[in-house]
Design an enzyme around this catalytic site. Sequence first.
Site, PDB file in Angstrom:
ATOM      1  N   ASP A  64      -8.801  -9.952 -19.431  1.00 39.00           N
ATOM      2  CA  ASP A  64      -8.346 -10.928 -20.108  1.00 39.00           C
ATOM      3  C   ASP A  64      -7.191 -11.006 -20.482  1.00 39.00           C
ATOM      4  OD1 ASP A  64      -8.693 -13.301 -22.323  1.00 39.00           O
ATOM      5  OD2 ASP A  64      -9.865 -11.752 -23.405  1.00 39.00           O
TER       6      ASP A  64
ATOM      7  N   HIS B 149       0.829  -0.758   0.090  1.00 41.33           N
ATOM      8  CA  HIS B 149      -0.188  -0.086  -0.242  1.00 41.33           C
ATOM      9  C   HIS B 149       1.098   1.086  -0.149  1.00 41.33           C
ATOM     10  CE1 HIS B 149      -3.988   1.808   0.112  1.00 41.33           C
ATOM     11  NE2 HIS B 149      -4.497   1.264   0.264  1.00 41.33           N
TER      12      HIS B 149
END
Length: 526
Positions: A460, A240
Amino acid sequence: MKWLTAARKATQRFLNSQRCRIHRGSSRHVFGASNALAWSKHDQMHSLSLYSGHFYSTSTVLNATESSQRFQDGKKIQNEVKKVDIEIISRETIKPSSPTPEHLRTYNFCIIDQYMYDIYTPLILFLPNTDKASVTDVLTKRSKHLKEALSKILTRFYPVAGKVKDNLRIECNDEGISYTEARVNETLQDFLDHPDDERVRGLIPESFFSIESLKGNCLLGIQVNIFKCGGIGLSTSVSHKIFDGHIYFMFMNAWAAAARGSPQIVSPSFVASKIFPTNPHLEYSVPSKLRTTKRLSTKRFVFDSTALALLKAQPVASASSANPPTRTEAISALIWKTAANAASKVRPFGPQSPHALLSMVNLRTRASPPFPKESIGNLVDAAGAICFPSEHLDLPTMMGEVRESIAKLNSDFIESLKGENGHETFNVILRKINQLADMIGEGDFVFSTSLLNSGVYELDFGWGKPIWFYMMNAGFARFLTLNDTLKGGGVEAIVTLAPDEMEIFECDPELLSYAIVNPSPLVFIR
């Protein structure tokens, strides 16, 4: 139409009240309640078996010594949550395909990166084997292809392949990222039938979900989990210190585009540190009170499109706009209200005792002019709202509080944060957050993030799009994540609370009139 709405809500309340009755009468063991989202013949046959003595737990316990032992009627029940049978095949380091130039060997954080929690956030995509490739092909060809594509994009995301030197910078030394391959001894369908949070955590790279500092460690850990059917659980644990949610999706888009050979080039922008330079003499940090190492319970609550329409029909008590609530406003307010009520039932709240909602907000599109959407780093801020559980909590009012808190993070506010002149503004913000943390009791808040409209289900890698995306709590004491469902325009709310609060929360009648608890993600692909 009103009678139909009333009937739907009454029916759902009844079904869920029966579930809660079983829940309370069996010492927190939960029968696999029948799925209200998709009643196929398979679902009906499956649910019949659940009333013949089989049960599973939907609670998440982060304390490993407690996770294997529960009690029912005073007796221990061992291994209530089925463990993931997983075999690590390989571990390696993936480095950029070409070295980082000398003049880019130091990446400076922005000031928000500087004070951001030193944690890893675990996320996972589940990708089906749509073309029925053999497991051998998945292990050899697909995994190799993923590694090659990853190595290529790391040349553009070069700080990710470096190491955190201190709170001000990353040393871009091309040491690479951790990459693990594993085999899972079950099919993807079996795994997703009842995806308990604890089981999903079994697919996360080792050492990348601890609360230890990531200084000197990889900024990104990846584990490719290959199921018996050839499906993949692509898990990532991201630092983070450099990744917010927006950058995670940008990185995954770049990786997917490279893997399928797309000419699309996704390149990050490194302007954040110029807009919000670091301050070596920052007076405050984010309060540690928001995090915990205690035992937690995590559950999923799914709102379908019909439930969302009913929820969004509520008015918003806000002077800033007469528009109906957004999905984020409506669900965040409902979860917050329910969590505050649950908290008030397990500990006392006085007239001046607040309960807070801290909502993470992406600043990129709220600035004027907008920041480049490819801007890497934590370009986020927390919008704070409070309520008082000792009073009557009204949903329209709480929706208004959510809206008003987010509206304050406007372009004028963002302008006040820029440059070295913004250092004092950041100090004021952090001081107020610490003051709020001092005001609220331990756990009297919900930390919230929305990943809605991320486009995650369009990713994808060349052999099919994900059928489920899941984000895990990195260790916040109370946490809410909002994700899109695969189909139908629904929302999945992943909620983490203390176990005693969750017992009350998950049986709240108002919540259950809108949400379905822990349905299988598979209902969205039938």
